[in-house]
Design an enzyme around this catalytic site. Sequence first.
Site, PDB file in Angstrom:
ATOM      1  N   ASP A 234       4.543  -6.627   3.590  1.00  0.00           N
ATOM      2  CA  ASP A 234       3.315  -6.477   2.818  1.00  0.00           C
ATOM      3  C   ASP A 234       3.739  -5.953   1.448  1.00  0.00           C
ATOM      4  OD1 ASP A 234       0.766  -6.404   1.896  1.00  0.00           O
ATOM      5  OD2 ASP A 234      -0.065  -5.290   3.587  1.00  0.00           O
TER       6      ASP A 234
HETATM    7  C1  BGC Z   1      -2.463  -6.754   1.484  1.00  0.00           C
HETATM    8  C2  BGC Z   1      -1.969  -8.089   2.020  1.00  0.00           C
HETATM    9  C3  BGC Z   1      -1.875  -9.082   0.895  1.00  0.00           C
HETATM   10  C4  BGC Z   1      -0.974  -8.524  -0.178  1.00  0.00           C
HETATM   11  C5  BGC Z   1      -0.809  -9.444  -1.362  1.00  0.00           C
HETATM   12  C6  BGC Z   1      -1.648  -6.291   0.298  1.00  0.00           C
HETATM   13  O1  BGC Z   1      -2.218  -5.174  -0.296  1.00  0.00           O
HETATM   14  O2  BGC Z   1      -2.429  -5.780   2.510  1.00  0.00           O
HETATM   15  O3  BGC Z   1      -2.838  -8.549   3.027  1.00  0.00           O
HETATM   16  O4  BGC Z   1      -1.439 -10.314   1.379  1.00  0.00           O
HETATM   17  O5  BGC Z   1      -1.504  -7.304  -0.655  1.00  0.00           O
HETATM   18  O6  BGC Z   1      -1.999  -9.525  -2.070  1.00  0.00           O
END
Ligand code: BGC
Length: 816
Positions: A234
């Site tokens: 993530d």
């Molecule tokens: C989220 C993810 C997301 C990523 C990119 C993170 O803060 O938890 O689900 O894919 O950001 O935007």
Amino acid sequence: MDKQREDTSPALEAELRALLGKLDLERKVRLLTGADFWSTSAEPLVGLRSMVLSDGPAGVRGRSFDERDPSLSLPSGAAVGATWDTALASRYGAILGAEARRQGVDVVLGPTINLQRTPYNGRYFEAYSEDPLLTGELAAAYVEGMQAAGVGATPKHFVANDAETDRFTADNQIDERGLREVHLAAFEPAVERARTWLVMSAYNSVNGATMTENPLLRSPLAEEWGFDGVVVSDWTAVRSTEASANAAQDLVMPGPVGPWGDQLVEAVRAGRVPESAVDEKVLRLLRLAARVGALASVSPAVDSPPAPEDGVALSREVAAAGMVLVRNTGELPWDPARLGSVAVVGQNASSARTQGGGSATVRPREVVSPLTGLRAALGEHAVRYRLGATATAGVQAFPPEALTNPVTRGPGVRVRYLAEDGSELSTEDRLASTLVWIGDVPEDTETIELRTVWTAPAGTHRVGAAALGRLRLSVDGADILDVVTRDEGEVLGAAFFRPPSAATPVVLAGGATEIVLRYTGSDPDLPMRAVTLGTQTVLEDPDAEIAAAAALAAESDVALVVVGTDEAIESEGFDRETLALPGRQDDLVRAVAAANPRTVVLVNSGAPVLTPWRDEVAAVLLGWFGGERFGEALADVLLGVQEPGGRLSATWPATGSERSIATGVPVDGVLEYAEGIHIGHRAWLRNGEEPAYPFGHGLGYTEWGLLGVEVPESVTAGEPARIRVELVNIGDRTGRQVVQVYLSRPDSAVERPVRWLAGWAVVDAEPGRATASVLLPQRAFQHWADGDWHIEPGTFTLHVGLSVQHTLWSGPLTVR
Ligand code: BGC
């Protein structure tokens, strides 16, 4: 669905190893951190091009949050969960695969398959269900659909990222059985069966290890389930060099700066990380590149993807299929020929929430609100609207059609990026007054200026903005606001997910009004920001507004009240503090229902809300965040063109304080998953608590009878079982039913849920007989103990029904 190619053939593996052999340590390590916010590095030496990753999961945003480059917006995960329809989930994945290809995206960051463990979770709307089997099957179907289009899917967030409070640090303590039978189980089908090409590791820790360093990445994910793809972190979740590099974490996102890079090269040279660990990660990355067609020497997994279906039509279909009619006294469906006048009430009726907040948000070309959808179906004259109450306290964007760019004279807003000395760095002509940046604010920007001409209705308006930092606003040349907004929560949450609002009243004669906002962010280094320029609705006399809405309802044939949540309540980045509807919406429903007994309530939320008035109204329909065609789907369902196809994929609480509701709030950094295997409805059953609406519940427009259930005499341990349910649609119209099969084991030697979901079938049938064929996977009979799966021989009880509480038939099923 078959893969188009043996994507792990010996020849391919040999080729990948040969390519790996051409790279020195520096080059290999460079590949393991993103090149920027959304893409990986290219390596010409091995014919590797950069790969583009994009959110996900209910649309494909592309590299930027830009309304000039719109994306299809499908209903959120909660709506998909409520369809219980794996065929639809597969088409949903496929259309997103096509969207990704259209935008040059190789990997979509979805589906989100954490569980709806607590309704307080701010990100509940993205997830499918509180049930691991239902979640797992829908996720596998999504992944299959998407990857058949040649685009990598990324089930996320592995694992147990089921709440937002302290999401970067919470240590979720989960016992072995809960982990295996509930949380890992939700991921297993997407990995084992659908063979997903990526998995995203979560921010949180599980049992003491943060997920980017967690041994679960190696086992069960890689070793037991055979995952041969890429574990992408993530965003910013990797916070160590050695611990994460020694774990089965493969790709650090975003880049180009991160904790690996030179530090990892050094750690390998010093022998603290074996080079074989780096090689393994690079091989996985090359394998992904081969699959998506990013390696020059290998043909992609899918050469010619199937022609995509019409995504806009699919969005409408999924929205209707996910709508759950939880109460109906016979009011619905409405017969358009007999509807003289409809009162439509509520803020979300005119500006519905069709997607949840945070990284899941995309910018659709057009959004059909409930009001617009009903007017289109019934004619302008038949539908009258009244606000009734506000659902949001924040500033909402100006309607784009009311904005003129003062420079181009076309629609929209002129944006200027200004340096600290006021000099102009760059400009943009945008079409909306909500702007979002993820890692793409031009360098050295100190202030962002938005300039537009608003065709304003005459009257007093609270003009303002929502953003974190200094806001300076002028209207027709007069300075009206200069404030610094603050927020209690974490900075990123405030700057991006829930920017604080400030507004001030101005009296306008109406017509062209020049508005200029200068926004100076609180922290110039923050990669993610959002600003909204618009108006705030503050009612001077809320009681009078409710009374006016009730009066409109009284003089109409029927009333539709649309209630819901707003972006300050349901979003990534924070959890909810209450399940109650914001503002005076409960009072509004009660007043309208008292004025007109034919009142239907549409709940426009991504997660359960309290519905204290539910027995006082004629019908209650749950619409979730229904995507860009929400209003059309609503008209389809209200007017009986479509069945309200949905069934609850999670329990709806009555008070919000029932002990069956799990908490998502860590104590001293630790979040105990005290429920173990008793997630969601299993807890409600065990505690004997009565929810507002149980798991599996939902009504259609026709009546059904059960004719019989055919169960095999016995099942061989380790094999799935198939049962047949004979039904009859005794109404006079085609309908949809979700036949649900639960198991129980009253005399068990091991702890069990009171009942657990073992299988289901979605049946569409004309009047007359219909058969549901339900497959109960072997896992439905298994439990986890002492490090392995077991089947307790003997007799299970099978329950066939229409919800976890509504059983039509029970009988024995013996496993030998
Ligand atoms: C989220 C993810 C997301 C990523 C990119 C993170 O803060 O938890 O689900 O894919 O950001 O935007």
